[in-house]
Each structure stands twice: as structure tokens, then as C-alpha cells.
Design an enzyme around this catalytic site. Structure first.
Site, PDB file in Angstrom:
ATOM      1  CG  HIS A  68      -1.662  -1.204   1.488  1.00 37.52           C
ATOM      2  ND1 HIS A  68      -2.066  -1.591   2.752  1.00 37.52           N
ATOM      3  CD2 HIS A  68      -2.118  -2.175   0.642  1.00 37.52           C
ATOM      4  CE1 HIS A  68      -2.730  -2.730   2.675  1.00 37.52           C
ATOM      5  NE2 HIS A  68      -2.773  -3.107   1.401  1.00 37.52           N
ATOM      6  CE1 TYR A 131      -0.214   3.332  10.126  1.00 39.15           C
ATOM      7  CE2 TYR A 131       0.204   1.167  11.083  1.00 39.15           C
ATOM      8  CZ  TYR A 131      -0.648   2.055  10.434  1.00 39.15           C
ATOM      9  OH  TYR A 131      -1.917   1.656  10.106  1.00 39.15           O
TER      10      TYR A 131
END
Length: 484
Positions: A68, A131
Site C-alpha cells: 500500500h 507507525y
């Protein structure tokens, strides 16, 4: 025992950096500084302004996610377990399709720029993948993703666990092969105030560049809160603010004072807030009028000391723009571009055989809008250090009377018809005070590799172009002979 240091290692993908984090352990477990803005920026990490922290917990070894490419920057690390990470550059450009792979544990982190495809495969059970991102996730944002198939034959990611034995979602199995991927385009540049003198020059400077959008007041009113709410700021990386209230004398009136502060200060404050919230680079155009002119040559570090309302409102706007981490404040003087200005006034008077009285105790250099626009583009494309830069044309300083004489000469008129007058004698009721010296030090912009053209050369070219345009209705407009 020596404390391990944070280290950074570049990758073949531009802008993507792998970090080794110091991990401090004992019998109880371990501790690490997972994200340290100051230390990481010092090592070259962009000050990317994270706004959201996410955690992907993966219960089983072999869980595989991706590939992605997302419309934001990411800073990835692990809280537990191990992964095999694979990153593919899916941005439009010469490195499209570049692959980088690395095994990561809790001691590793990686910065992934916007548009780089991200995938990972867990090598341990109970792997926690964390993240930071610098934009908030939304369903609308997901529409801007770019995908690549995990099994693409051209990229050929060397998965440690074959994909037919891995845990992969049905959706991730159906993403397109590289040949069918539409590269993620770079974020765009937005020019505000695109119909003014500088805006017109910026249109010419960026002519043919399809990554630049232009907005005049009818398209985007910088004083209207609704315009800010309606704009999709995710599309942009840079905003160039060429809009300003420049009626120096009118700014001394009650109505003009309110307009000057609304446009030159209030609107810039709104733009600065947007730039901080969306990690944009803000280019803001300033003026010599932020100084009182008592210093012969103005450097970028001089503290503002404006004499009138216009200068005060511009100084306030500069202060707001300077809050943005990625900002360029471009300071100019005596601007000349398309439309009404001092040079066109003098050319019209020369054609009429007039004998204007022009002030001879204000000093500076002309700044042609085309060179300001070129200077702005240079700062952006050269990745010059952020901050304030003086951008005027080069050459010896001169007075307004000197400029008028040179215009007369270039127009074939007698320069001796230009007479001189002091600022004090020229002053009229309601006229704004002017700086005595508007000379800007150009050392800093020169040190970036940009050398503004001499003002005398640009003046001759400008007048030649004006004379060659018989349809230019502004050419014969007569204004005050005292500068801006």
C-alpha cells in the site's frame, strides 16, 4: 557500559531512511526512545509533523499485509516481534518500481515517504507493528492510495514465507501488477493571489507545469474562513502566498487600515495555521516597508521597525509565517510587474513631454516580478534552507529620481526634464511614511546559487516589452511620482 547511539542508513529509495534505535535492556525487559524529533531531525529525518499513532497487532507468524502506498509520510517501528519489510517506490518518477527489503526488530525503525508502497510479513507470533503518520486517516483519504500486488513478478519480493503459505487478505491478493499501477503523483503547489503583479509573473514562471494550481480572489478569498474549510489541503505540498493589500497610502485611512490588517496579517495567520496542520511549505512575500529605512542596507535578520500601517500589517504577517516549520519569507522592494506601477507612470509622462518632480532622498533597487517569481521557484527546487530571503534585482542602489531619469532616457525623452524634490516637500496630507533606504542585502540569496539580474537590464527589457504592446491599457496610467 557505553550507551548505543541512534544511527541512520539511507536506502535506494529517495527519502526513505532506516534507523537503528538504542535499546536499553535488563532482567525486567527493555526501553527505547522510539521517536525523538530532535535527534532524528539532526540525522536528516524530515520534520514531518506526525498527527496520528497506529498499532497493527498480528497474532500469527506469516501474516502479510500490503503493498500500500499512502498519501502521507510514515515512521514505522516494532513494539514486539519481527517482520520482513518490503517497500516499493510507487511515485511518479525515475525511481518508480525500486524495491528495498529489510528485516526489522524492536531496535529498528524506518521513515517511509508519501507514495512509497509499504508491505510486511511477520516472522514471529504476537508482532506489534506501530507507525506514526502526518495526516489523519479517513475514508476519503483511502481513495488516494496506490496499490501493488504482493506477488508481482517484476518486483519479485523475496518473501521468507511463500505467499501461498502466508496469511493474506483477499483484498491484498487482488491488487494490480506493476504494469497496471498508476503512479502516485507528487503533491501540488497552490499559488494564491494569482491575478496580481507577482501572481501574473508566477503564472508565466510555471507556464506548462501541470503540478501548479493558480487561485485569484474569485477562486480563493484568503480572508474567508469558508474557503479554507472547502479546500482539500491534502493535494498540496506548497502554498505560495502572492496576495497582499498594497495600497500604502489608503492603508492610513480607517477603511484601508482594516483591510490591510485583514489581508496582510489575519489571512496570513490562517494560512500559517493550515500549513502547520497539513505539513505544508509556505512561501510568503514580504516588503521593505517592514523597516523604517534608517539602516543603509537591510539584512534578513534585522528586526522589523515599520513606519506606517501597511508596513505594520506586513510585519505582523511575516511573524505569523515564520511560525511555520517549512517557510520561505521572500522580501522584496519597489516591485514592478504587469499593471500600474512607477515605471509605467514615468514612461507615460515621458511620452507626454511632462516634467515630473520626483523624490531623490529615498534609495533602493527595483524588484521585477519575473525575478521574484524565479527566486521563489529557485528556493523551492533547490531545497534551500528555510527562512527569510531578500530578493530584489541587483546593481547599485539609486533614488526614485534616478529611476525616473533612466526611464526617460530609455523612452527617448530628455532625462533633464525630471526635477527633484525631497520627501518632506513632496508629502501630502494622508500620505504614508516611506523608508529612507529600501536597499536589501542580497548575499543570502546569492549563496543559494540564485543571482538576480541587474535592475538596469531588466528596466530596459521591461520598457521595450511595454512599448511593443499597443493593447496594454495600463501603459498610460499616471500615478504619484513618489514611489509605492
Amino acid at each position: 557500559m557505553d550507551t548505543p547511539e541512534l544511527t541512520a542508513r539511507p536506502t535506494p529509495i529517495p527519502g526513505m531512511v532506516l534507523y537503528e534505535l538504542p535499546v536499553h535492556g535488563d532482567a525486567r525487559g527493555w526501553f527505547k526512545e522510539n521517536w525523538h524529533r530532535g535527534k532524528m531531525v539532526a540525522l536528516g529525518l524530515p520534520d514531518f509533523g506526525p498527527v496520528q499513532n497506529n498499532i497493527s497487532f498480528n497474532a500469527k507468524r506469516g501474516t502479510t499485509r500490503g503493498i500500500h502506498a499512502e498519501p502521507w509520510d510514515k515512521f514505522i517501528s516494532l513494539a514486539s516481534g519481527r517482520i520482513f519489510g518490503a517497500w516499493v517506490d510507487l511515485r511518479d518518477g525515475p525511481t518508480f518500481g525500486t524495491l528495498f527489503c529489510a528485516e526489522m526488530t524492536a531496535k529498528d525503525a524506518i521513515f517511509v515517504p508519501r507514495g512509497v508502497g509499504n508491505a510486511f510479513q511477520t516472522l514471529d507470533d504476537n508482532t506489534a507493528y506501530t507507525y506514526l503518520v502526518n495526516d489523519h486517516w479517513s475514508a476519503e483519504a483511502q481513495a488516494d492510495y496506490t496499490f501493488l500486488n504482493l506477488a508481482d513478478e517484476d518486483i519479485a519480493v523475496p518473501w521468507p514465507i511463500p505467499l501461498d503459505q502466508a496469511i493474506v487478505s483477499d483484498q491484498d491478493r487482488t491488487h494490480p501488477r506493476l504494469g497496471d499501477v498508476v503512479p502516485m503523483r507528487a503533491r501540488r503547489t497552490l499559488v494564491l493571489g494569482a491575478d496580481g503583479q507577482l501572481g501574473t509573473a508566477l503564472r508565466a514562471e510555471y507556464d506548462g507545469d501541470e503540478t501548479v494550481d493558480f487561485a485569484g480572489r474569485a477562486t480563493f478569498d484568503i480572508t474567508d474562513d469558508a474557503a479554507y474549510r472547502a479546500m482539500d489541503w491534502r493535494k498540496y505540498a506548497t502554498v505560495i502566498n502572492a496576495a497582499a493589500y498594497t495600497a500604502v497610502d489608503a492603508a492610513e485611512t480607517q477603511q484601508g487600515r482594516a483591510a490591510a490588517w485583514r489581508i496582510n496579517a489575519g489571512a496570513v495567520t490562517r494560512l500559517a495555521r493550515v500549513a502547520v496542520e497539513h505539513s505544508l511549505t509556505l512561501v510568503h512575500v514580504s516588503s521593505d516597508y517592514v523597516f523604517d529605512g534608517t539602516v543603509d542596507v537591510h539584512g534578513e535578520d534585522e528586526q522589523p521597525s515599520p513606519l506606517g500601517v501597511y508596513g505594520q500589517s506586513k510585519a505582523a504577517g511575516d511573524a505569523a509565517a515564520a511560525v511555520v516549520p517549512r517557510h520561505y519569507i521572500v522580501r522584496s522592494s519597489w516591485v514592478v510587474g504587469e499593471g500600474r506601477n512607477f515605471v509605467r507612470t514615468m514612461a507615460a509622462l515621458a511620452a507626454q513631454g511632462a516634467s515630473p518632480a520626483v523624490v531623490d532622498d529615498q534609495w533602493g533597487r527595483l524588484s521585477f516580478a519575473k525575478d521574484i517569481a524565479a527566486g521563489i521557484r529557485h528556493l523551492l527546487t533547490s531545497s534551500a534552507p528555510f527562512g527569510t530571503y531578500n530578493v530584489s534585482n541587483s546593481g547599485e542602489p539609486y533614488s526614485w529620481a534616478d529611476v525616473a531619469r533612466e526611464v526617460f532616457r530609455l523612452c527617448g525623452a530628455d532625462p533633464g526634464k525630471v526635477t527633484t524634490i525631497s520627501t518632506a516637500d513632496y508629502a501630502k496630507p494622508g500620505m504614508a511614511p516611506r523608508p529612507r533606504s529600501s536597499v536589501l542585502d542580497l548575499t543570502k540569496i546569492h549563496n543559494t546559487g540564485f543571482a538576480p539580474a541587474p535592475a538596469t537590464r531588466r528596466l530596459a527589457e521591461y520598457l521595450e516589452g511595454a512599448a511593443a504592446d499597443p493593447d496594454d491599457g495600463n501603459r498610460l496610467t499616471v500615478r504619484s511620482a513618489g514611489g509605492k
